[in-house]
Design a protein around this motif. Sequence first.
Motif, PDB file in Angstrom:
ATOM      1  N   VAL A  66       0.859  -1.195   0.000  1.00  0.00           N
ATOM      2  CA  VAL A  66       0.000   0.000   0.000  1.00  0.00           C
ATOM      3  C   VAL A  66       0.894   1.243   0.000  1.00  0.00           C
ATOM      4  N   GLU A  67       0.596   2.171  -0.910  1.00  0.00           N
ATOM      5  CA  GLU A  67       1.399   3.395  -0.981  1.00  0.00           C
ATOM      6  C   GLU A  67       1.198   4.230   0.283  1.00  0.00           C
ATOM      7  N   CYS A  68       2.317   4.733   0.808  1.00  0.00           N
ATOM      8  CA  CYS A  68       2.247   5.562   2.015  1.00  0.00           C
ATOM      9  C   CYS A  68       2.839   6.942   1.731  1.00  0.00           C
ATOM     10  N   TYR A  69       2.218   7.951   2.281  1.00  0.00           N
ATOM     11  CA  TYR A  69       2.630   9.343   2.053  1.00  0.00           C
ATOM     12  C   TYR A  69       2.768  10.073   3.387  1.00  0.00           C
ATOM     13  N   ALA A  70       3.743  10.986   3.404  1.00  0.00           N
ATOM     14  CA  ALA A  70       3.847  11.928   4.529  1.00  0.00           C
ATOM     15  C   ALA A  70       2.950  13.110   4.195  1.00  0.00           C
ATOM     16  N   LEU A  71       2.021  13.421   5.082  1.00  0.00           N
ATOM     17  CA  LEU A  71       1.108  14.549   4.867  1.00  0.00           C
ATOM     18  C   LEU A  71       1.361  15.597   5.945  1.00  0.00           C
ATOM     19  N   ASP A  72       1.816  16.747   5.512  1.00  0.00           N
ATOM     20  CA  ASP A  72       1.991  17.882   6.431  1.00  0.00           C
ATOM     21  C   ASP A  72       1.014  18.978   6.041  1.00  0.00           C
ATOM     22  N   PHE A  73       0.485  19.643   7.029  1.00  0.00           N
ATOM     23  CA  PHE A  73      -0.380  20.799   6.756  1.00  0.00           C
ATOM     24  C   PHE A  73      -0.562  21.599   8.035  1.00  0.00           C
ATOM     25  N   THR A  74      -0.873  22.879   7.822  1.00  0.00           N
ATOM     26  CA  THR A  74      -1.131  23.757   8.963  1.00  0.00           C
ATOM     27  C   THR A  74      -2.493  23.411   9.546  1.00  0.00           C
ATOM     28  N   ARG A  75      -2.540  23.234  10.856  1.00  0.00           N
ATOM     29  CA  ARG A  75      -3.825  22.904  11.489  1.00  0.00           C
ATOM     30  C   ARG A  75      -4.627  24.191  11.640  1.00  0.00           C
ATOM     31  N   ASP A  76      -5.276  24.554  10.550  1.00  0.00           N
ATOM     32  CA  ASP A  76      -6.062  25.780  10.503  1.00  0.00           C
ATOM     33  C   ASP A  76      -7.350  25.421   9.754  1.00  0.00           C
ATOM     34  N   TYR A  77      -8.486  25.559  10.435  1.00  0.00           N
ATOM     35  CA  TYR A  77      -9.746  25.144   9.807  1.00  0.00           C
ATOM     36  C   TYR A  77      -9.950  25.830   8.453  1.00  0.00           C
ATOM     37  N   ALA A  78      -9.527  27.089   8.366  1.00  0.00           N
ATOM     38  CA  ALA A  78      -9.746  27.835   7.118  1.00  0.00           C
ATOM     39  C   ALA A  78      -8.977  27.204   5.962  1.00  0.00           C
ATOM     40  N   ASP A  79      -7.918  26.494   6.281  1.00  0.00           N
ATOM     41  CA  ASP A  79      -7.064  25.919   5.234  1.00  0.00           C
ATOM     42  C   ASP A  79      -7.472  24.476   4.876  1.00  0.00           C
ATOM     43  N   LEU A  80      -8.381  23.893   5.643  1.00  0.00           N
ATOM     44  CA  LEU A  80      -8.717  22.480   5.422  1.00  0.00           C
ATOM     45  C   LEU A  80      -9.292  22.181   4.031  1.00  0.00           C
ATOM     46  N   PRO A  81     -10.141  23.047   3.468  1.00  0.00           N
ATOM     47  CA  PRO A  81     -10.621  22.743   2.103  1.00  0.00           C
ATOM     48  C   PRO A  81      -9.471  22.584   1.115  1.00  0.00           C
ATOM     49  N   ARG A  82      -8.417  23.380   1.276  1.00  0.00           N
ATOM     50  CA  ARG A  82      -7.255  23.278   0.380  1.00  0.00           C
ATOM     51  C   ARG A  82      -6.529  21.947   0.614  1.00  0.00           C
TER      52      ARG A  82
END
Lengths: 291, 93
Positions: free
Chosen positions: A263-279
């Motif tokens: 199974v392909e595995c990815y590192a996912l980083d993102f800012t924990r900001d609700y406004a940014d979640l759709p992106r």
Amino acid sequence: MQWKPEPPRAQQPLPTEPYDRWVSPEGECMAEFHRATAGILIRFPKQVDFLLSPNEDGPEFSIAGWPSPESDSKTAINLYHNAIEPILGNHSGGLFLHGSAVQIEDDSCAASGAAAIAFLGLSRGGKTTLAGSLARVGHPFLTEDVIDLRLEEGRYWLQPKRSKLRLFADSARFLLGSDTVIEDAETKQDVEAGETLPFADISVPLRQIYILGTDHAAALSIKRFSMQEALSALMPHSFILDVEDRERLRAHFARMADLSQDVECYALDFTRDYADLPRVVAAILDQYRSR
Amino acid sequence: MQLTDRFTVSQDVVAREVGGELVLLDLASGQYFGLDSVGGRIWELLSERPYELSELCDCIEAEFDAPREQIEADLIALAAQLCEQELIEAEAA
């Protein structure tokens, strides 16, 4: 038969040093594992004591759980499903991981017409909110805290769990609307699946795993792990009963090595900001569709 | 470290080939390590029985295209690293 907790009881000091601990990134002890005369005692501080007593016949362990007076039976039942069951599942040769998952339409999965993507991460890392965000845009959630995989016909089938998300007040308001009524702002609330947050109740093949980074201020990034990186990144998200049981650990390592290759595995980083979640959601969907 | 030193793998280490490389997990520390194809072959040999480094050099020389001096230097460096991480253990002479 549904598991039920015992009456509340105070968490007395234990005479033994724990042989293992689950510790949050902030250093908070989430659980302690003790060897007791009657079996293994797993203490979730200020929440629940579970005693796993070996059986001579039938299931390997009998499970008793006592919520502490400052907790409640609902918390005990949640911990039973989200921690004790997966711990025992892995102990018995299963493949359980700490994470959430959603279903995605996928024509390449001939049998099911859909696949699963999973999000692994530490507690309070954003797994459930991410699954809820995907559910809100039409990708039903399959599980919010436990990834239960069954290997059949060369594929890992992800089993749906309970049709509820456990959300803190801010996440619940983000997903369901700012007028959502919250009973207790300090603890997670059960939110049942529905029109806004659909749930899928059929098992589907797991196609991709995203492992959430611990830097909550990180820029959005999705990067594929090598198989070797994936193995070491997956292991910390396992549920292990006895870290001193070398044979079972070896067997679990082998199962995880197989998973990391299949199974392909990815590192996912993102800012924990609700406004940014759709992106973030859009980036995950784009990445999935372009693979 | 000498070529006559003898080593065996630690019982606390579990190894698994993943994508053509060997991944080691030290069960005692929870740390992971990766070995390339030559390192993986050395690990495979050491998992069978204790070996002197000179014996390992013989095997690697027979199986890989590299000068003996290079193999000896690389093997001593690798053994030192594995020893430092407690992934292999020296055997008493």
